[in-house]
Design an enzyme around this catalytic site. Structure first.
Site, mmCIF file in Angstrom:
data_model
loop_
_atom_site.group_PDB
_atom_site.id
_atom_site.type_symbol
_atom_site.label_atom_id
_atom_site.label_comp_id
_atom_site.label_asym_id
_atom_site.label_seq_id
_atom_site.Cartn_x
_atom_site.Cartn_y
_atom_site.Cartn_z
ATOM 1 N N THR A 136 0.821 -1.209 0.000
ATOM 2 C CA THR A 136 0.000 0.000 0.000
ATOM 3 C C THR A 136 0.859 1.266 0.000
ATOM 4 O OG1 THR A 136 -1.461 1.286 1.445
ATOM 5 C CG2 THR A 136 -0.095 -0.318 2.532
ATOM 6 N N ASP A 137 0.289 2.363 -0.487
ATOM 7 C CA ASP A 137 1.003 3.650 -0.421
ATOM 8 C C ASP A 137 1.037 4.191 1.005
ATOM 9 O OD1 ASP A 137 -1.695 4.321 -0.184
ATOM 10 O OD2 ASP A 137 -1.654 5.915 -1.679
ATOM 11 N N GLU A 138 0.243 3.585 1.918
ATOM 12 C CA GLU A 138 0.172 4.121 3.280
ATOM 13 C C GLU A 138 1.488 3.953 4.034
ATOM 14 O OE1 GLU A 138 -3.549 3.323 5.306
ATOM 15 O OE2 GLU A 138 -4.578 3.102 3.389
ATOM 16 N N TYR A 161 -2.001 -0.512 10.941
ATOM 17 C CA TYR A 161 -2.093 -1.174 9.631
ATOM 18 C C TYR A 161 -0.874 -0.857 8.770
ATOM 19 C CZ TYR A 161 -3.319 -1.650 4.681
ATOM 20 O OH TYR A 161 -3.283 -1.941 3.341
ATOM 21 N N LYS A 165 2.209 -3.265 7.357
ATOM 22 C CA LYS A 165 2.504 -3.446 5.924
ATOM 23 C C LYS A 165 3.944 -3.012 5.623
ATOM 24 C CE LYS A 165 0.181 -4.638 2.959
ATOM 25 N NZ LYS A 165 -0.118 -5.984 2.412
HETATM 26 P P1 NAD Z 1 -9.461 -7.606 2.130
HETATM 27 O O1 NAD Z 1 -9.474 -7.283 3.588
HETATM 28 O O2 NAD Z 1 -10.680 -7.363 1.312
HETATM 29 O O3 NAD Z 1 -9.080 -9.147 1.928
HETATM 30 C C1 NAD Z 1 -8.061 -9.777 2.650
HETATM 31 C C2 NAD Z 1 -8.163 -11.270 2.373
HETATM 32 O O4 NAD Z 1 -7.080 -11.919 3.091
HETATM 33 C C3 NAD Z 1 -9.465 -11.911 2.868
HETATM 34 O O5 NAD Z 1 -9.960 -12.805 1.882
HETATM 35 C C4 NAD Z 1 -9.041 -12.652 4.134
HETATM 36 O O6 NAD Z 1 -9.844 -13.801 4.392
HETATM 37 C C5 NAD Z 1 -7.614 -13.039 3.789
HETATM 38 N N1 NAD Z 1 -6.791 -13.263 4.987
HETATM 39 C C6 NAD Z 1 -6.710 -12.461 6.094
HETATM 40 N N2 NAD Z 1 -5.870 -13.020 6.997
HETATM 41 C C7 NAD Z 1 -5.394 -14.169 6.440
HETATM 42 C C8 NAD Z 1 -4.478 -15.165 6.860
HETATM 43 N N3 NAD Z 1 -3.880 -15.101 8.074
HETATM 44 N N4 NAD Z 1 -4.212 -16.196 6.039
HETATM 45 C C9 NAD Z 1 -4.814 -16.292 4.811
HETATM 46 N N5 NAD Z 1 -5.701 -15.386 4.363
HETATM 47 C C10 NAD Z 1 -5.981 -14.329 5.166
HETATM 48 O O7 NAD Z 1 -8.200 -6.820 1.566
HETATM 49 P P2 NAD Z 1 -8.001 -6.098 0.164
HETATM 50 O O8 NAD Z 1 -8.569 -4.737 0.234
HETATM 51 O O9 NAD Z 1 -8.408 -7.022 -0.909
HETATM 52 O O10 NAD Z 1 -6.407 -5.943 0.156
HETATM 53 C C11 NAD Z 1 -5.582 -6.963 -0.399
HETATM 54 C C12 NAD Z 1 -4.130 -6.522 -0.293
HETATM 55 O O11 NAD Z 1 -3.948 -5.301 -0.997
HETATM 56 C C13 NAD Z 1 -3.661 -6.261 1.139
HETATM 57 O O12 NAD Z 1 -2.346 -6.758 1.261
HETATM 58 C C14 NAD Z 1 -3.699 -4.754 1.263
HETATM 59 O O13 NAD Z 1 -2.732 -4.299 2.195
HETATM 60 C C15 NAD Z 1 -3.345 -4.339 -0.141
HETATM 61 N N6 NAD Z 1 -3.867 -3.018 -0.576
HETATM 62 C C16 NAD Z 1 -5.194 -2.733 -0.424
HETATM 63 C C17 NAD Z 1 -5.679 -1.503 -0.886
HETATM 64 C C18 NAD Z 1 -7.152 -1.161 -0.794
HETATM 65 O O14 NAD Z 1 -7.535 -0.035 -1.137
HETATM 66 N N7 NAD Z 1 -8.032 -2.076 -0.382
HETATM 67 C C19 NAD Z 1 -4.809 -0.589 -1.482
HETATM 68 C C20 NAD Z 1 -3.457 -0.934 -1.617
HETATM 69 C C21 NAD Z 1 -3.004 -2.158 -1.159
HETATM 70 P P1 TYD Z 2 -10.702 3.997 4.169
HETATM 71 O O1 TYD Z 2 -11.612 3.541 3.090
HETATM 72 O O2 TYD Z 2 -10.781 3.363 5.523
HETATM 73 O O3 TYD Z 2 -9.220 3.893 3.582
HETATM 74 P P2 TYD Z 2 -7.797 4.398 4.199
HETATM 75 O O4 TYD Z 2 -7.019 3.138 4.347
HETATM 76 O O5 TYD Z 2 -7.257 5.324 3.165
HETATM 77 O O6 TYD Z 2 -8.018 5.071 5.493
HETATM 78 O O7 TYD Z 2 -10.907 5.559 4.372
HETATM 79 C C1 TYD Z 2 -10.743 6.465 3.287
HETATM 80 C C2 TYD Z 2 -10.932 7.867 3.830
HETATM 81 O O8 TYD Z 2 -12.283 8.027 4.243
HETATM 82 C C3 TYD Z 2 -10.090 8.173 5.061
HETATM 83 O O9 TYD Z 2 -9.678 9.532 4.993
HETATM 84 C C4 TYD Z 2 -11.038 7.969 6.217
HETATM 85 C C5 TYD Z 2 -12.388 8.382 5.638
HETATM 86 N N1 TYD Z 2 -13.575 7.680 6.173
HETATM 87 C C6 TYD Z 2 -14.664 8.426 6.633
HETATM 88 O O10 TYD Z 2 -14.659 9.678 6.625
HETATM 89 N N2 TYD Z 2 -15.760 7.749 7.095
HETATM 90 C C7 TYD Z 2 -15.810 6.378 7.139
HETATM 91 O O11 TYD Z 2 -16.826 5.798 7.598
HETATM 92 C C8 TYD Z 2 -14.682 5.636 6.640
HETATM 93 C C9 TYD Z 2 -14.674 4.131 6.679
HETATM 94 C C10 TYD Z 2 -13.582 6.327 6.170
#
Ligand code: NAD
Ligand code: TYD
Length: 355
Positions: A136-138, A161, A165
């Site tokens: 993630t960019d975070e 989080y 990461k």
């Molecule tokens: P998500 O929370 O929707 O899904 C996570 C998945 O991992 C689930 O299916 C869960 O069952 C599985 N999981 C959790 N713990 C586990 C374990 N111990 N063993 C096996 N499986 C396990 O997450 P997402 O949003 O799909 O994110 C996927 C990846 O992308 C993550 O690594 C996250 O850090 C990264 N990422 C997410 C975003 C975003 O905007 N969602 C952006 C950048 C990077």
């Molecule tokens: P989120 O989707 O949790 O992603 P991030 O990992 O970037 O925090 O949140 C996106 C942005 O939205 C973040 O600035 C927090 C804000 N937010 C709200 O204002 N209300 C909400 O209920 C949630 C879940 C997030």
């Protein structure tokens, strides 16, 4: 271009992992097998890939397993003769990490370590294999009003989080430099799209708009995120896995910055139009609430490297992506009801018992 026979995807039942598996089967020339290794936490939904399981038969295989359990990981890698790992599995929600950081340390740090060790043990010195780490960019921290994250930006994670990461990113780099494990990495901005559990900003707000619940805006609503349609993250990862340079990190982003409150207005307008709702009634649902502790102000990605070196470009505009997403939630209210119900979790546990 690198090719693989048996790819193990961790976290393939989650939001991005399930979209990635669907993308690879339906939109690339990949001819091998994909093993989806997932623990099925609250965020993992086997139904999200029901279409792929029935269309691709033996080429798609699901294993319920925990990445932090070395025997389960080693067995899956060995049994399926895995030659590439694409590592999505993580605890991924910042608010949950503030409330309960323990699971984030276990899965994101210990789980990544366990996978890296299992890959080394199975692959030895092989160079025709790949470990791709999805991050993630975070990890880069929080920006002021200007500037963007580059691959060379110093790590400065601020939430449990992002710290977990960042730690996993460092482990992946260390296993490459120390043990010669062939790796690539991607650090992506915020994703949105179908099959997103309704707790993060966009799916939560769409779901609350459709069900008439309040829209909780943290703080002043002016925090900025850079949004990317999930299928464009999937195709970026596929480009990196097949064409990226070993050992390299690629930033992925939408070059699409929105203040949360402005983004909410787009969602309100889109839901009103597609679902035939009254705009003023929807706007009345906006509720400013207490800010998230340590709330990062702004994220923005510079993805010049991915664009110039690998020729990547997003396939949809933000307007198209939001329209597709709102329409998907309108058409799939049953999926939302299912994944948020306690009965569904009981069904998952009964039907996907660990062997
Ligand atoms: P998500 O929370 O929707 O899904 C996570 C998945 O991992 C689930 O299916 C869960 O069952 C599985 N999981 C959790 N713990 C586990 C374990 N111990 N063993 C096996 N499986 C396990 O997450 P997402 O949003 O799909 O994110 C996927 C990846 O992308 C993550 O690594 C996250 O850090 C990264 N990422 C997410 C975003 C975003 O905007 N969602 C952006 C950048 C990077
Ligand atoms: P989120 O989707 O949790 O992603 P991030 O990992 O970037 O925090 O949140 C996106 C942005 O939205 C973040 O600035 C927090 C804000 N937010 C709200 O204002 N209300 C909400 O209920 C949630 C879940 C997030």
């Amino acid at each position: 271009m690198r090719t693989f026979h048996n790819i193990l995807v961790t976290g393939g039942a989650g939001f991005i992992g399930s979209n990635f598996i669907r993308y690879v089967f339906t939109k690339t020339s990949f001819a091998g097998r994909m093993v989806n290794f997932d623990k099925l936490t609250y965020a993992g939904n086997p139904h999200s890939l029901a279409d792929i399981a029935s269309a691709y038969g033996e080429r798609y295989h699901f294993v319920r397993g925990d990445i932090a359990e070395s025997t389960q990981v080693a067995a899956a890698l060995r049994d399926h003769e895995v030659d590439a790992i694409i590592h999505f599995a993580a605890e991924s929600h910042v608010d949950r990490s503030i409330h309960g950081p323990g699971d984030f340390i276990r899965t994101n740090i210990l789980g990544t370590f366990t996978l890296l060790q299992a890959a080394r043990e199975l692959w030895g010195d092989r160079k025709d294999v790949l470990f791709h780490h999805v991050s993630t960019d975070e990890v880069y921290g929080s920006l002021g009003d200007t500037g963007k994250f580059l691959e060379t930006t110093a790590y400065d994670p601020r939430s449990p989080y992002s710290a977990s990461k960042a730690s996993s990113d460092h482990l992946v780099q260390a296993w490459h430099h120390t043990y010669g494990l062939p790796i690539t990495m991607s650090n992506c901005s915020n994703n949105y799209g179908p099959y997103h559990f309704p707790e993060k900003l966009i799916p939560l707000m769409i779901n609350n708009l459709l069900t008439g619940k309040t829209l909780p805006v943290y703080g002043d609503g002016k925090n900025v995120r850079d949004w990317l349609y999930v299928e464009d993250h999937a195709n970026a990862i596929w480009a990196i896995v097949t064409k990226g340079s070993i050992g390299e990190t690629y930033n992925v982003g939408g070059e699409n910055e929105w203040q949360n409150i402005q983004l909410l207005e787009v969602l309100i307008e889109t839901v009103a139009r597609l679902a035939g709702r009254n705009l003023a009634d929807l706007r009345n649902l906006i509720t400013y609430v207490k800010d998230r502790p340590g709330h990062d102000r702004r994220y923005a990605i510079n993805c010049h490297k991915l664009k110039t070196e690998l020729g990547w470009a997003p396939s949809v505009t933000f307007e198209q992506g939001i329209e597709k997403t709102v329409q998907w939630y309108l058409d799939n209210q049953a999926w939302v009801a299912q994944v948020t119900s306690g009965d569904y979790r009981k069904w998952v546990d009964a039907n996907y018992a660990r062997r």
